[in-house]
Structure formats: structure tokens, C-alpha cells
Design an enzyme around this catalytic site. Structure first.
Site, PDB file in Angstrom:
ATOM      1  N   GLY A  85       0.829  -1.204   0.000  1.00  0.00           N
ATOM      2  CA  GLY A  85       0.000   0.000   0.000  1.00  0.00           C
ATOM      3  C   GLY A  85       0.852   1.237   0.000  1.00  0.00           C
ATOM      4  O   GLY A  85       2.072   1.175   0.186  1.00  0.00           O
ATOM      5  N   GLY A 105       0.384   4.952   1.635  1.00  0.00           N
ATOM      6  CA  GLY A 105      -0.440   5.916   2.361  1.00  0.00           C
ATOM      7  C   GLY A 105       0.097   7.312   2.183  1.00  0.00           C
ATOM      8  O   GLY A 105       1.056   7.532   1.441  1.00  0.00           O
ATOM      9  N   GLY A 107       3.855   7.667   3.147  1.00  0.00           N
ATOM     10  CA  GLY A 107       4.897   6.837   2.566  1.00  0.00           C
ATOM     11  C   GLY A 107       4.375   5.439   2.281  1.00  0.00           C
ATOM     12  O   GLY A 107       3.267   5.089   2.660  1.00  0.00           O
ATOM     13  N   PRO A 108       5.202   4.632   1.596  1.00  0.00           N
ATOM     14  CA  PRO A 108       4.768   3.289   1.210  1.00  0.00           C
ATOM     15  C   PRO A 108       4.744   2.322   2.392  1.00  0.00           C
ATOM     16  O   PRO A 108       5.429   2.535   3.385  1.00  0.00           O
ATOM     17  CB  PRO A 108       5.829   2.860   0.199  1.00  0.00           C
ATOM     18  CG  PRO A 108       7.027   3.682   0.529  1.00  0.00           C
ATOM     19  CD  PRO A 108       6.538   4.967   1.106  1.00  0.00           C
ATOM     20  N   VAL A 109       3.935   1.270   2.254  1.00  0.00           N
ATOM     21  CA  VAL A 109       3.859   0.235   3.288  1.00  0.00           C
ATOM     22  C   VAL A 109       4.273  -1.099   2.669  1.00  0.00           C
ATOM     23  O   VAL A 109       3.824  -1.450   1.577  1.00  0.00           O
ATOM     24  CB  VAL A 109       2.419   0.096   3.824  1.00  0.00           C
ATOM     25  CG1 VAL A 109       2.384  -0.870   4.993  1.00  0.00           C
ATOM     26  CG2 VAL A 109       1.864   1.440   4.241  1.00  0.00           C
ATOM     27  N   LYS A 168       6.063   0.533   7.603  1.00  0.00           N
ATOM     28  CA  LYS A 168       5.726   1.816   6.978  1.00  0.00           C
ATOM     29  C   LYS A 168       6.973   2.671   6.922  1.00  0.00           C
ATOM     30  O   LYS A 168       7.564   2.985   7.943  1.00  0.00           O
ATOM     31  CB  LYS A 168       4.632   2.498   7.806  1.00  0.00           C
ATOM     32  CG  LYS A 168       4.285   3.867   7.303  1.00  0.00           C
ATOM     33  CD  LYS A 168       2.914   4.302   7.761  1.00  0.00           C
ATOM     34  CE  LYS A 168       1.851   3.704   6.877  1.00  0.00           C
ATOM     35  NZ  LYS A 168       0.513   4.033   7.216  1.00  0.00           N
ATOM     36  N   ASP A 176      -7.804  10.954   8.685  1.00  0.00           N
ATOM     37  CA  ASP A 176      -7.806  10.251   7.401  1.00  0.00           C
ATOM     38  C   ASP A 176      -8.476   8.886   7.551  1.00  0.00           C
ATOM     39  O   ASP A 176      -7.980   7.879   7.066  1.00  0.00           O
ATOM     40  CB  ASP A 176      -6.378  10.112   6.868  1.00  0.00           C
ATOM     41  CG  ASP A 176      -6.364   9.787   5.371  1.00  0.00           C
ATOM     42  OD1 ASP A 176      -7.431   9.894   4.725  1.00  0.00           O
ATOM     43  OD2 ASP A 176      -5.296   9.419   4.850  1.00  0.00           O
TER      44      ASP A 176
END
Ligand SMILES: *[C@@H]1O[C@H](CO)[C@@H](O)[C@H](O)[C@H]1NC(C)=O
Ligand SMILES: *[C@@H]1O[C@H](CO)[C@@H](O)[C@H](O)[C@H]1NC(C)=O
Ligand SMILES: *[C@@H]1O[C@H](CO)[C@@H](O)[C@H](O)[C@H]1NC(C)=O
Ligand SMILES: *[C@@H]1O[C@H](CO)[C@@H](O)[C@H](O)[C@H]1NC(C)=O
Length: 822
Positions: free
Chosen positions: A516, A518, A521-523, A537, A634
Site C-alpha cells: 500500500g 499511504g 509513505g509506502p507500506v 511503513k 484520514d
């Protein structure tokens, strides 16, 4: 108005008119020791029994359908019968009597004249006497539910019928061998601000606090369960002079096929349910009223009880123990006294300090006005020297009404979540406590004037010294900072992963492992050497936040733990690299289910409802945890993850807090959020609050029910987003059409409609109209009538001339992380 303005109507659960003769006793009939009356469905039986080791006989009602004897009612006040000569029959004048030989040992007190009466044992366990043909509960001559003994059955009410002055309380038996009234009782005291007490003889042993419009002040939030709930009912009648006609507490079954009863014995209040498979009674919920902080006035006046503290009792801020010696030996009964005495008479010498998260004090000496607001309440309390505290009498919504306390404040406790605000009178000499007060502000102003003058005179002088000092200090500061970070990392109290472990676990942040992306930053999915799966994360470097602030925030977030929040396992800090390591959720995110035609079938309605409840609880925890109120900013379907049991867990909480930087005032230039979930005031003006999270929750709720994203949909000849579409259907009374076809079969229609209703309340245009998470949980768990929603915030229309947002609406999946909202 306030607390009494809404009225919960409890339908009588009594089954009207029963015509089976086995359940009836007429004028010409009687019941002797060897005979019984059985209710229509065979659930309850009335007759004579011998309790425990006793040798005497007593009249009682018990469950017939279970093999274990469980007497639910006895006529308190009746004498025991020595042998089997007891008889229950009508007298010549129609009075129901219990006789032994020719002595009357008990008789029913009627509310009105009897005319050819008949006694009936109803399926609810209520034994009623009524005139022939009068079957309405209001018309009964007498009913056993008006005279409870030690058991509260569903449909029964405890409390007061104020018109007849009838008090219904629950009182324990003297012993298992002696069903006459014992010492423990559960009573509603009609203080100005009424409340329930658990009494032991004449002494108060526990109290659940007054009803504050949402819950009993002294109970931590009750988790809704699928079987039963408690309801507090206040009925008003404008035609009746004192206005309130009923205040009652009752047990309401949600699942009517389960046997549930509340009993009082040995100073405890227990909810029991019959477990068919085990053939025994099981205590279902004993959590309330039995923890040590609920012992009445344990900490004395102005003492505050904290289950997590050691010792348990602390004086409220601004107070100190009355007797230090006793206090140190854990005898807290002497309570606390003010460090600075009150002056009262001199205006502005006293002020009020707000304490949060409390169970409010005993209400014996209180005064209530439901029609004035908090400001009036404050000034009224200030003007009476014996008024020690005040707060809203109803905390629904923004709060309303006024309750004031006179004399010492006793029996308070601190809750970590929930609880209430209380404003306590203090001397304004407690300058550290009474900030924000008028006297204080005046004081401050004088100080500022003096300070400015002094500064002007000495400014030039200082400047020269300062410049010299600064140069030297900079050097010192740098090395100090490094040490500081090191120290902080050490007491981070959470595993620190080294970068190598993380790169190995994620195949060097391989794009194959990316699960993912977010806003921060990327997960990546990763697997540690021991086989544990983790979610990693990697925060983008551009967050621009200092290391110290990052550590401080991570420390706070690590403390935020709840079963509906994804757990932070640890972090990794190396140079500019900031990485958070979370538990891995096998089932991925909620959006992958509800928005997918196939996977959507997998989540039936009961699962969805549990998910809704879980998300609500997680969000409530974020909003109410007293240490740090977190506004998620969020919340959306892709931020709700599902574990192996499909329990929902909110992820990415605290991220906005940790990386927003400039949002301490509730107003930000940096709008973090996702189009479609953002409250209008947040998207347009950057204003955020718990109510903007409530808005997002509303959208999420709607999406879960509908199985659709909040994106443009066609309705007639209009293009509307999901909220607009829902609103149109709601107005047309066609809200049923919204329900996802995937759950149509498993759906409890009333529940789904209620969810839609609640979601529309959440997405109302104005934040002040939206409910808080506390009331949302209450709404989800009850069948109480809800207010009508006002028009939702349709923000796409309002900001359509904003270029930035137009661009975003093309790609609604994107999280907006850096947008100048104003
Ligand atoms: C009731 O009457 C019977 C017979 O008349 C007698 O034997 C018995 O002692 C009486 N019981 C009581 C408690 O008076
Ligand atoms: C319980 O109610 C009864 C009347 O119904 C009353 O006589 C009794 O005093 C009450 N018990 C307590 C402890 O107030
Ligand atoms: C009610 O409870 C029974 C027994 O525990 C259970 O079998 C049944 O599924 C429940 N019904 C509902 C609607 O939850
Ligand atoms: C303060 O309030 C108490 C309780 O309502 C009342 O008895 C008393 O007369 C009041 N005192 C003043 C000065 O108003």
C-alpha cells in the site's frame, strides 16, 4: 429540558390477555401447597417452595423451563408458613390473600376497587391481578413487577412512579434459606439530580452516578452486547404538576430466546444468563460496580480514586491530604483539603477549575436547572458560597442544563476514557490551576505591561550579551541534542529494529512486497527471521519533522493501545530514515471487501455491523483517551484493516499528529485526508476536530452499508455522490434501496436503516450538529429514537472552483497530504 427532553418509550413487554386457565386463578379458585399456576408458555410457575435448608414453606415464582430452581419473586412482607397448610385465594371482597389456616399472612394492596378479579401469571413472570375484561397494564389492580424482590426480570422497572409514589427497588434475600428482605438494596434516590445507590442497610456502598443524558456518570461505557441492555427512562407529562411521572431503570432483552436476569445478593449486582449447553447460570457481566474505586467515598472528600494508581487515592489537583499520617497508612477516609482556602465573599477571588474524566460526586446535595447554560451555571454557583462545583446536567451534544453541588464533594473517581467534566470552586490564588480566568487575565495584563517596560529599557543591553552567548550556546546545543536523542531512544520502551532487519524482512523494500501507499509513505509486508509477519511503513523523507518530535510522538502513539487499533510493534530510526513497524493484518483492508462484488458477499450483515461497532470503538478511544486526544484526519475504508477473525483495526492513527507539524490549534495549512471522506470545514478551511473525524466515520458507515464508494452516482437526471444519493433516498423514504445487494439476505433491516440514519447525522454540514463518538456508540447499541438529520455537507459543489480540488476529484483514491487548504 435537557436530560428529560427526550423520552425513551419502553414498550411493555407484557403479553396482554391470556386465556389459558392453567395460568389463571379466579374468585372461586385457590392454590394449595401441592398446586401451582403455570404461565401460558410454560416459562414460569407460581406455588409454594422450600428454600435452601429451611423447613418452612414460602409462596414464590420460579422458572419452570429450567431444571435448576431459581426463584425470581417472593412476596416480601409475608410470614413463612410452618407446614403445608398455605393457601392462595381471594377473600370475599376480592382481595388476593395468602393464608395459613385462617390467618392472613400476606395480601395484595390494590390500586383501585376490585370487580370480579382474576389473578394471572404472565409469560414475562409478572403475576397480575386484574378486573375481568381489563387487560391493559395501566388497569391492573396489582402486579408482582411493582413489588420486586431480589431479581430484575426483563420488562420490570426499578425506580419511581411519581404519580402513585410507588418506589420499586431490588432487595436481597436475608439468606439463601430465608427469602425475607435482607440488607442490600438497589434504590433510586430522588435527589434533585437523582441517582441509584447500592445500599447496605442504611449505608451507601456503591453508586453508579447520575444519568447524564448519555450514560450513568459512574459507569465506564458499557459495551453493547447482542443479548440485553439496560435502559434508563424518564417520562414527563406536561399535564402533571411536578411534570416527571416516571424514572426507571430496566433490563431489555435484545435476543428474546435467552434467559437473563439481574440479581442482588451479598452486596453485588449481577447479570446472569442461563446457558443451555452447560445447564447452569453464568454470570454474564459483573464488571460494573465491583471494582475497588466504586466503594463509596473510599477516598474521602475531594479525593479521587484511580484504579491504576498506587496508592489508589489521590487528592484532586490543588488539594492535599487532610491528615498526611492517615493517608500514608492508606486510610483515605479523612479526604483532602484545599491548599489555598476559598475566600468567597470577595469578588473574583474564587474561580472554577475544570477537571476531566470524572465520575461526578454524590448528588445528595445538589440543585438542578435544566434551562440554563454553563455560563449561567458558573455565575450562579459563584454567587453562592456553599456551591462547590457545577457542570452540565445533560452532556448530550454540546451539553445543556446545570447541576450544582453544595458542601463537600465525595465519591469521585477518575476514568481513563469516558467520564465527565466537573468545574470545582478553587481560590484563584492557585495560579497554576486557574489559567484562563478573568482575574488571571487581568493579572497577566499588568505583568505584560511591566515586562514590556523593563524589556525596553534593558533590551539593548541584553542584546549585546545575548549575541555573545548565542554563539557559544549553538555549539553546546548540537552535541546536547545528539545525547538527548540517544537517551530518548533508550527509554522509548518499545523494540527498536535495526535497518538491516527491516531491509531483510522486506527484501530490501522490494516493490513486490509493497502492499500500500499511504499519505506518509509506502507500506511493505515483511517477515522477520522468526517467521512473524509485519507491516513496515517507511515514512517519506520530506516530512520535515525533527527527530526529537518524531520520537516524542511515537512514544505517545505506542501507548495508545486498543483492540480496534493496529498495534505498533516498534520502530527503526537511522539517519534520515524513519520506519514504523506494525502487526500485519492477514485480511487486508476493508475496502478490498466492501467495494468488491465477489469478496463483498463474504461480509454478511452481522459481520458488517460488528465491523462498524469496532471502528466506532477504536475511534472513540482515540478521541477520548485522556492522555492525548488523537484526531485521525484520514479515516477511510482502506485505513481499516481486518485481522484473521475479521475484527476491524484502525490504522494510520496518530500519523497526522506525528507529521502534521503545525496543527496544534485545530487549524492547519496542511490538509491531510482523502477526498470523499473530508468534512467540508476541513477540506475548505483546514479546520479539523473530532467532528471532522465523525464526518469521515459517517461516510465509512454509509459505504459499509451500501457497498459503494462515496463517488459520483447517477440518480434520476442528477449526478450525486453517495452522500447526496443517500440523502435524496432518505428524503423520499426509500433508504432501503441503499442497502448493498450482497447483504440483503442477512440484513437486519432496522439495524441497517439505523446505520444509515446515524451516518446521515454524522455527515451533517455543521460540525456542531454532528454527534460525538460517545453518542454514536450509544445510538448503535440502542433502539432509542434518533433526531432527524439536517442536510449533509455536500462539499464538491462548494469548492468546485478550486483548481486543486478539481484535480483531486479526478483521482479520488489519492490521499491528499500536502494541500494548501486556504
Ligand atoms: C392449622 O390447622 C391444623 C388443623 O386444624 C393444625 O393442626 C395446625 O397446627 C394449624 N397450623 C398452625 C400453624 O396454626
Ligand atoms: C425499597 O422500597 C420499599 C417500598 O417499595 C421501601 O419501603 C424501602 O424502604 C425501600 N428500601 C430502601 C433501602 O430504600
Ligand atoms: C439468540 O440466542 C440464541 C441462544 O444463544 C442463539 O441461538 C440465537 O442465534 C440468538 N439469536 C440472535 C438473533 O442473535
Ligand atoms: C446557597 O444555596 C443553598 C442550597 O440551594 C441555599 O440553601 C442557600 O440559601 C444559598 N445561599 C445563598 C446566599 O443564596
Amino acid at each position: 429540558m435537557g436530560m428529560f427532553s427526550f423520552m425513551i418509550i419502553v414498550a411493555y413487554m407484557l403479553v396482554p390477555a391470556l386465556k389459558i386457565s392453567a395460568a389463571n386463578l379466579t374468585m372461586s379458585q385457590s392454590i394449595i401447597d401441592s398446586e401451582t399456576l403455570v404461565s401460558n408458555s410454560g416459562q414460569f410457575e407460581l406455588g409454594f417452595f422450600t428454600p435452601g435448608n429451611s423447613t418452612k414453606r414460602y409462596l414464590g415464582i420460579w422458572y419452570k423451563i429450567i431444571p435448576v430452581e431459581r426463584v425470581v419473586w417472593v412476596p416480601y412482607g409475608a410470614n413463612a408458613i410452618n407446614d403445608s397448610s398455605g393457601i392462595l385465594a381471594f377473600s370475599k371482597t376480592g382481595n388476593l390473600e395468602l393464608r395459613q389456616n385462617d390467618t392472613v399472612v400476606w395480601s395484595a394492596t390494590y390500586r383501585k376497587q376490585a370487580r370480579n378479579p382474576v389473578a394471572v401469571l404472565l409469560d414475562s413472570g409478572n403475576f397480575v391481578v386484574r378486573n375481568e375484561g381489563e387487560t391493559e397494564p395501566d388497569e391492573y389492580l396489582w402486579q408482582s413487577f411493582d413489588y420486586p424482590s431480589d431479581t430484575l426480570l426483563p420488562g420490570m422497572k426499578l425506580g419511581w412512579d411519581l404519580r402513585t409514589g410507588l418506589e420499586r427497588n431490588l432487595t436481597s434475600w436475608k439468606s439463601p434459606d430465608d427469602p425475607s428482605p435482607g440488607d442490600d438494596s438497589w434504590v433510586l434516590r430522588l435527589n434533585n439530580y437523582p441517582e441509584f445507590y447500592l445500599m447496605q442497610g442504611k449505608h451507601k456502598s456503591n453508586r453508579i452516578g447520575p444519568w447524564n443524558g448519555l450514560f450513568f456518570s459512574g459507569l465506564s461505557l458499557q459495551k453493547p452486547n447482542p443479548i440485553y441492555k439496560f435502559e434508563y427512562v424518564v417520562k414527563s407529562d406536561v399535564l402533571y404538576a411536578p411534570n416527571k411521572v416516571e424514572m426507571s431503570y430496566s433490563l431489555v432483552l435484545k435476543n428474546t430466546s435467552v434467559l437473563v436476569a439481574v440479581t442482588i445478593s451479598k452486596g453485588r449486582f449481577r447479570t446472569r444468563r442461563w446457558v443451555e449447553t452447560a445447564q447452569s447460570w453464568e454470570t454474564y457481566d459483573e464488571s460494573n460496580l465491583n471494582d475497588i474505586c466504586d466503594m463509596y467515598a473510599l477516598c474521602g472528600a475531594y479525593g479521587n480514586c484511580l484504579t491504576t494508581a498506587s496508592p489508589l487515592c489521590l487528592c484532586l489537583k490543588g488539594f492535599s491530604p487532610n491528615s498526611r499520617q492517615e493517608w500514608n497508612t492508606m486510610d483515605w477516609s479523612g479526604g483532602c483539603i484545599r491548599k489555598k482556602p476559598l475566600s468567597c465573599k470577595e469578588f473574583y477571588k474564587d474561580e472554577f477549575v475544570k477537571y476531566v474524566g470524572l465520575k461526578v460526586p454524590d448528588t445528595t446535595h445538589t440543585w438542578v436547572d435544566e434551562n440554563i447554560d454553563l455560563d449561567d451555571c458558573r455565575s450562579r454557583c459563584l454567587s453562592n458560597c456553599s456551591c462547590m462545583a457545577f457542570t452540565n446536567s445533560d452532556i448530550n451534544g454540546p451539553g445543556s442544563g446545570c447541576v450544582m453541588w453544595f458542601g463537600d464533594l465525595v465519591d469521585m473517581r477518575q476514568f481513563e476514557t469516558g467520564g465527565q467534566d466537573l468545574y470545582i470552586r478553587m481560590s484563584s490564588a492557585n495560579s497554576d490551576l486557574t489559567t484562563n480566568t478573568r482575574a488571571q487575565q487581568r493579572h497577566k495584563r499588568v505583568k505584560i505591561i511591566i515586562a514590556t517596560t523593563t524589556a525596553a529599557i534593558s533590551g539593548i543591553l541584553f542584546f549585546c550579551i545575548f549575541v555573545m552567548y548565542r554563539v557559544r550556546r549553538n555549539i553546546a546545543e548540537k552535541s546536547e541534542k545528539k545525547d538527548n536523542i540517544k537517551r530518548q531512544l533508550e527509554d522509548l520502551d518499545m523494540p527498536l529494529f535495526d535497518l538491516f532487519t527491516i531491509t531483510t524482512a522486506t527484501n530490501n523494500f522490494s516493490s513486490n512486497n509493497m502492499i500500500g501507499k499511504g499519505g506518509f509513505g509506502p507500506v511493505y509486508k515483511g517477515k522477520l527471521a522468526d517467521g512473524q509477519e509485519i507491516a513496515v511503513k517507511r515514512l517519506s523523507r520530506s516530512s520535515g519533522q525533527g527527530m526529537t518530535e518524531f520520537i516524542t510522538e511515537v512514544k505517545l502513539i505506542a501507548k495508545v493501545q486498543h483492540r480496534n487499533l493496529v498495534k505498533l510493534l516498534g520502530c527503526c530510526i537511522r539517519g534520515e530514515e524513519k520506519i514504523l513497524v506494525y502487526e500485519y493484518m492477514v485480511n487486508g483492508s476493508l475496502d478490498s471487501f466492501i467495494f468488491d462484488e465477489q469478496k463483498g458477499k463474504f461480509l454478511d450483515w452481522p459481520m458488517r455491523f460488528q465491523i462498524i461497532l469496532g471502528v466506532a470503538r477504536g475511534l472513540l478511544y482515540l478521541h477520548q483517551d485522556s492522555r492525548l486526544r488523537i484526531i485521525h484526519r484520514d479515516l477511510k475504508a482502506s485505513n481499516v484493516l481486518l485481522d484473521e477473525n475479521l475484527n476491524p483495526k484502525i490504522s494510520d492513527f496518530g500519523m497526522a499528529r506525528a507529521f502534521g507539524g503545525d496543527q496544534t490549534e485545530g487549524n492547519t495549512n496542511r490538509v491531510v485526508g482523502t477526498f470523499g471522506y473530508m468534512a467540508p470545514e476541513y477540506a475548505v478551511h483546514g479546520l479539523f476536530s473530532i467532528k471532522s473525524d465523525v464526518f469521515s466515520f459517517g461516510i465509512l458507515l454509509l459505504e459499509i452499508v451500501c457497498g459503494n464508494k462515496n463517488r459520483p452516482l447517477c440518480h434520476g437526471n442528477q449526478t450525486l455522490n453517495l452522500v447526496g444519493y443517500a440523502w435524496e433516498l432518505w428524503k423520499e423514504k426509500n433508504a432501503l434501496d441503499l442497502i448493498d445487494s450482497n447483504v440483503k439476505d442477512s440484513c437486519v433491516i432496522t439495524e441497517a436503516l439505523r446505520c444509515i440514519h446515524i451516518s446521515l447525522l454524522c455527515v451533517q454540514q455543521y460540525p456542531e450538529d454532528r454527534p460525538t463518538m460517545t453518542s454514536i456508540i450509544q445510538m448503535l447499541g440502542s433502539e432509542r429514537e434518533l433526531v432527524e438529520p439536517k442536510e449533509p455537507g455536500f462539499f464538491p459543489k462548494r469548492i468546485s472552483n478550486d483548481e486543486n480540488l478539481n484535480k483531486m476529484s479526478m483521482n479520488e483514491e489519492l490521499s491528499i497530504t500536502s494541500l494548501n487548504g486556504r
